[in-house]
Design a protein around this motif. Structure first.
Motif, PDB file in Angstrom:
ATOM      1  N   GLU A  15       0.822  -1.207   0.000  1.00 16.40           N
ATOM      2  CA  GLU A  15       0.000   0.000   0.000  1.00 16.40           C
ATOM      3  C   GLU A  15       0.860   1.263   0.000  1.00 16.40           C
ATOM      4  N   MET A  16       2.174   1.113   0.076  1.00 16.41           N
ATOM      5  CA  MET A  16       3.074   2.273   0.179  1.00 16.41           C
ATOM      6  C   MET A  16       3.735   2.568  -1.156  1.00 16.41           C
ATOM      7  N   PRO A  17       4.106   3.825  -1.376  1.00  9.28           N
ATOM      8  CA  PRO A  17       4.853   4.160  -2.604  1.00  9.28           C
ATOM      9  C   PRO A  17       6.231   3.496  -2.610  1.00  9.28           C
ATOM     10  N   ALA A  18       6.821   3.412  -3.783  1.00  6.83           N
ATOM     11  CA  ALA A  18       8.118   2.749  -3.943  1.00  6.83           C
ATOM     12  C   ALA A  18       9.200   3.381  -3.065  1.00  6.83           C
ATOM     13  N   GLN A  19       9.192   4.705  -2.924  1.00  7.36           N
ATOM     14  CA  GLN A  19      10.202   5.374  -2.093  1.00  7.36           C
ATOM     15  C   GLN A  19      10.080   4.937  -0.635  1.00  7.36           C
ATOM     16  N   ASP A  20       8.841   4.778  -0.134  1.00  8.65           N
ATOM     17  CA  ASP A  20       8.627   4.321   1.240  1.00  8.65           C
ATOM     18  C   ASP A  20       9.062   2.870   1.402  1.00  8.65           C
ATOM     19  N   LEU A  21       8.831   2.045   0.378  1.00  8.92           N
ATOM     20  CA  LEU A  21       9.284   0.661   0.418  1.00  8.92           C
ATOM     21  C   LEU A  21      10.804   0.612   0.494  1.00  8.92           C
ATOM     22  N   ALA A  22      11.476   1.455  -0.263  1.00  7.19           N
ATOM     23  CA  ALA A  22      12.943   1.507  -0.223  1.00  7.19           C
ATOM     24  C   ALA A  22      13.426   1.864   1.175  1.00  7.19           C
ATOM     25  N   ALA A  23      12.775   2.817   1.820  1.00 12.65           N
ATOM     26  CA  ALA A  23      13.150   3.201   3.195  1.00 12.65           C
ATOM     27  C   ALA A  23      12.900   2.058   4.164  1.00 12.65           C
ATOM     28  N   ALA A  24      11.786   1.336   3.994  1.00 18.26           N
ATOM     29  CA  ALA A  24      11.476   0.205   4.877  1.00 18.26           C
ATOM     30  C   ALA A  24      12.501  -0.911   4.696  1.00 18.26           C
ATOM     31  N   LEU A  25      12.898  -1.190   3.468  1.00 16.70           N
ATOM     32  CA  LEU A  25      13.917  -2.208   3.219  1.00 16.70           C
ATOM     33  C   LEU A  25      15.247  -1.817   3.860  1.00 16.70           C
ATOM     34  N   LEU A  26      15.580  -0.543   3.798  1.00 14.30           N
ATOM     35  CA  LEU A  26      16.812  -0.057   4.421  1.00 14.30           C
ATOM     36  C   LEU A  26      16.776  -0.277   5.935  1.00 14.30           C
ATOM     37  N   ARG A  27      15.633  -0.023   6.556  1.00 18.64           N
ATOM     38  CA  ARG A  27      15.492  -0.252   8.007  1.00 18.64           C
ATOM     39  C   ARG A  27      15.625  -1.731   8.360  1.00 18.64           C
ATOM     40  N   LEU A  28      15.300  -2.611   7.408  1.00 19.04           N
ATOM     41  CA  LEU A  28      15.413  -4.056   7.634  1.00 19.04           C
ATOM     42  C   LEU A  28      16.814  -4.581   7.328  1.00 19.04           C
ATOM     43  N   GLY A  29      17.710  -3.710   6.884  1.00 17.36           N
ATOM     44  CA  GLY A  29      19.087  -4.110   6.638  1.00 17.36           C
ATOM     45  C   GLY A  29      19.437  -4.356   5.181  1.00 17.36           C
ATOM     46  N   PHE A  30      18.517  -4.091   4.271  1.00 13.59           N
ATOM     47  CA  PHE A  30      18.805  -4.242   2.846  1.00 13.59           C
ATOM     48  C   PHE A  30      19.250  -2.898   2.294  1.00 13.59           C
ATOM     49  N   GLU A  31      20.406  -2.867   1.690  1.00 13.30           N
ATOM     50  CA  GLU A  31      20.912  -1.638   1.080  1.00 13.30           C
ATOM     51  C   GLU A  31      20.177  -1.398  -0.234  1.00 13.30           C
ATOM     52  N   VAL A  32      19.522  -0.239  -0.343  1.00  8.69           N
ATOM     53  CA  VAL A  32      18.827   0.126  -1.571  1.00  8.69           C
ATOM     54  C   VAL A  32      19.649   1.220  -2.246  1.00  8.69           C
ATOM     55  N   ALA A  33      20.239   0.875  -3.397  1.00 10.50           N
ATOM     56  CA  ALA A  33      21.120   1.810  -4.096  1.00 10.50           C
ATOM     57  C   ALA A  33      20.338   2.928  -4.758  1.00 10.50           C
ATOM     58  N   GLY A  34      19.065   2.693  -5.067  1.00 12.59           N
ATOM     59  CA  GLY A  34      18.270   3.739  -5.689  1.00 12.59           C
ATOM     60  C   GLY A  34      16.938   3.217  -6.196  1.00 12.59           C
ATOM     61  N   VAL A  35      16.089   4.152  -6.546  1.00  5.78           N
ATOM     62  CA  VAL A  35      14.795   3.843  -7.141  1.00  5.78           C
ATOM     63  C   VAL A  35      14.726   4.619  -8.454  1.00  5.78           C
ATOM     64  N   GLU A  36      14.546   3.892  -9.551  1.00  6.24           N
ATOM     65  CA  GLU A  36      14.494   4.509 -10.871  1.00  6.24           C
ATOM     66  C   GLU A  36      13.062   4.462 -11.389  1.00  6.24           C
ATOM     67  N   ARG A  37      12.562   5.594 -11.838  1.00  8.55           N
ATOM     68  CA  ARG A  37      11.206   5.686 -12.375  1.00  8.55           C
ATOM     69  C   ARG A  37      11.261   5.391 -13.872  1.00  8.55           C
ATOM     70  N   LEU A  38      10.468   4.426 -14.323  1.00  7.45           N
ATOM     71  CA  LEU A  38      10.379   4.085 -15.736  1.00  7.45           C
ATOM     72  C   LEU A  38       8.975   4.407 -16.235  1.00  7.45           C
ATOM     73  N   GLY A  39       8.872   4.791 -17.475  1.00  8.94           N
ATOM     74  CA  GLY A  39       7.570   5.095 -18.044  1.00  8.94           C
ATOM     75  C   GLY A  39       7.282   6.578 -17.993  1.00  8.94           C
ATOM     76  N   ALA A  40       6.043   6.910 -18.268  1.00  5.88           N
ATOM     77  CA  ALA A  40       5.633   8.307 -18.377  1.00  5.88           C
ATOM     78  C   ALA A  40       5.717   9.023 -17.030  1.00  5.88           C
ATOM     79  N   THR A  41       6.350  10.186 -17.052  1.00  4.21           N
ATOM     80  CA  THR A  41       6.395  11.054 -15.869  1.00  4.21           C
ATOM     81  C   THR A  41       5.723  12.377 -16.211  1.00  4.21           C
ATOM     82  N   PHE A  42       4.690  12.287 -17.040  1.00  2.64           N
ATOM     83  CA  PHE A  42       3.957  13.472 -17.485  1.00  2.64           C
ATOM     84  C   PHE A  42       2.480  13.119 -17.557  1.00  2.64           C
ATOM     85  N   SER A  43       1.651  14.142 -17.642  1.00  5.32           N
ATOM     86  CA  SER A  43       0.215  13.924 -17.804  1.00  5.32           C
ATOM     87  C   SER A  43      -0.355  14.990 -18.730  1.00  5.32           C
ATOM     88  N   GLY A  44      -1.479  14.695 -19.356  1.00  3.89           N
ATOM     89  CA  GLY A  44      -2.139  15.666 -20.223  1.00  3.89           C
ATOM     90  C   GLY A  44      -1.569  15.774 -21.618  1.00  3.89           C
TER      91      GLY A  44
END
Length: 161
Positions: A15-44
């Motif tokens: 139920e959480m956005p990808a950035q929040d999931l990355a932070a949660a994984l980091l708290r669990l001890g998994f190193e997250v090197a980054g989150v890359e957005r793929l696809g459209a980042t525009f609307s209209g």
């Protein structure tokens, strides 16, 4: 390891956005090197057809185009060197939001009203293929959402194992 957020959601109720999931994984001890957005980042942004392209009366490097978006016809001032009548293009309507939060508004450019923007791939945050506007070809229907044509957006998490 690269993990597709959309793929993860098919296996785990998230139920959480990808950035929040990355932070949660980091708290669990998994190193997250980054989150890359793929696809459209525009609307209209929709598929439009350039019905006409004339030299701007007050500027050498601008054109005044009439663009049909399937619902209406719009005057658009364009600075791309490759714009021409008959082309199918990515047309950002007034109110569209491009990457970086750039909102399209109606405005006068050198005394001529422009009602939207004919976009290049670079302006849409997509890989560049040529200089100038994105000429889409004859496949998509006028008024189709360009973001939807590109497929669903996804976030890819780079998790160090």
């Amino acid at each position: 390891m690269r993990l597709s957020y959309n793929w993860l959601k098919t296996h785990v109720a998230l139920e959480m956005p990808a950035q929040d999931l990355a932070a949660a994984l980091l708290r669990l001890g998994f190193e997250v090197a980054g989150v890359e957005r793929l696809g459209a980042t525009f609307s209209g942004v929709v598929v439009g057809k350039v019905l006409s392209s004339e030299k701007h009366p007050n500027a050498d490097k601008l054109s005044v185009c009439v663009v049909d978006d399937g619902a209406s016809k719009w005057n658009v001032v364009c600075g791309a060197p490759n714009v021409a009548a008959g082309q199918t293009v990515a047309y950002a309507r007034i109110g569209a939001v491009l990457p970086g939060g750039f909102k399209i508004e109606g405005r006068k450019l050198r005394g001529v009203e422009s009602q939207g923007m004919i976009c290049s791939r670079t302006e849409l945050g997509l890989p560049k293929d040529v200089d100038g506007i994105w000429i889409m070809g004859e496949g998509p229907a006028l008024g189709s959402d360009v973001g939807a044509l590109l497929g669903p957006a996804d976030d890819v998490l780079e998790v160090e194992i």
